[in-house]
Design an enzyme around this catalytic site. Sequence first.
Site, short mmCIF file in Angstrom:
data_model
loop_
_atom_site.label_atom_id
_atom_site.label_comp_id
_atom_site.label_asym_id
_atom_site.label_seq_id
_atom_site.Cartn_x
_atom_site.Cartn_y
_atom_site.Cartn_z
N HIS A 1 0.80 -1.21 0.00
CA HIS A 1 0.00 0.00 0.00
C HIS A 1 0.84 1.27 0.00
CE1 HIS A 1 -3.37 -2.67 1.01
NE2 HIS A 1 -4.14 -1.70 0.60
N GLY A 2 2.02 1.23 0.49
CA GLY A 2 2.81 2.45 0.50
C GLY A 2 4.19 2.25 1.09
#
Length: 482
Positions: A326-327
């Site tokens: 996700h990041g």
Amino acid sequence: MPFNSIEFAIFLPIIFVLYWFVAQQKLWLQNSLLLIASYFFYGWWDYRFLGLLFLSSSVDFSVGLLLGKTKEQTQRRVLLLVSIFVNLGLLAVFKYYNFFAESFVTAFTLLGRDFKIEHLDIVLPVGISFYTFQTLSYTIDVYKRKITPTHDPISFFAFVSFFPQLVAGPIERASHLLPQFSKKRIFEYHKGVDGLRQILWGLFKKVVIADNCALLADQVFDNYTEMSGSLLVLGAVFFAFQIYGDFSGYSDIAIGTARLFGFDLMQNFNSPYFSRDVAEFWRRWHISLTSWFKDYVYLPLGGNRVVKVQQIFNVFIVFLISGLWHGSNWNFIFWGFINALFFIPLLLLQKNRNHLNKIAENRFLPSFKEALQISCTFGLIVLGWIFFRSPSVNVALGYIQGILSPTLWDFPYLLFNILGKVKPLLLLIFWVVEWIGRDQNFALQQIDRVKSRKLRWGIYLLLIGTISLYKGEPQDFIYFQF
């Protein structure tokens, strides 16, 4: 070219008309049009991104062909590693290089060593995590002989770049989506109408729900040190609605758009906030990614076929990788970690597969037990979203500390200053409609049950009017950054 833009509102009908009225007679022409449209759609953000998309597609198409011709297992492994190295290598450079470089420097600094690594001044390509996983699934499945490699480059390149789901999913498997490019597609009226309904509901989720919830969530998270504990709770809850409306809204528009062109994409959200435990939530939230990690990470690690200690390790690996996907920040990794902590007790008690039946089956309202389970699960998920939304783990911990202060019981007056009195009512109506449609592929699908044509059109016009009247400040789709 975002779905909620004027440009897309012009782009979509043009491609639709060309697709069905000009290219319908020849399959290769339809696929070619979709390929050109998809590259134009993606290049709208930055034409330089097209090179990466083309490279990834070219490598995996070639690897697939070679895997189909190669029987020697060592050579097949080498070919698979080439695909994995190229795809994950591109992802690592463009998305994770600076993160790992900073973490490496920080680690050496803590050890008293002065160490420097040059940062790369690069732009994160939109949707790179999504199409990387989609094309990787193709080579892995060809390697495992679950599917045969395609010899049609136009179909394959169109499969990888298919514009409705290119930027933020659903992450389709080649076994499901690729064969649809090989079959002649004929316009079906009921599919088109159903697709338009899903697009309308997705726009309502994004424009009315997500963008308006962002007003409160952003103000609270950006100024959390000045907010009361009660408002911090509401900020986290409104972010939960924001991210759901934003991401599931995108998925609805993507799936609906694909149906306009005769394609069926997998369901990506299935009423996740009505889940009765965390395990059920992850079967209902971002289904395409959850199932990808299950099939390509969890099961190859042994899944549930190993001893409990190994199962726990496998669960942590999946959730940590999911957080990193996700990041490139520690807050996402920690978000994955605490979700693993929520999941592990269910695994140890063998209750992670308890809720496979429908929610409140054959009843309009949930039982008291179900309502309590849904509330507790939602509370845990919201707690996790605090780490997801915060820029760092320290900020998230400070945010939670603020919630636990005596001001938790103060009345959140700022709520009315930001949202007014009408929009919370819209949120309530949205929640009720989602509950009524919890067993459908999307909430508005149930409108088929309405026999009166005038009433159906009245609902459509009401939704369109609400979108026009109560649209919030335009916000980028949250998952574009992934």
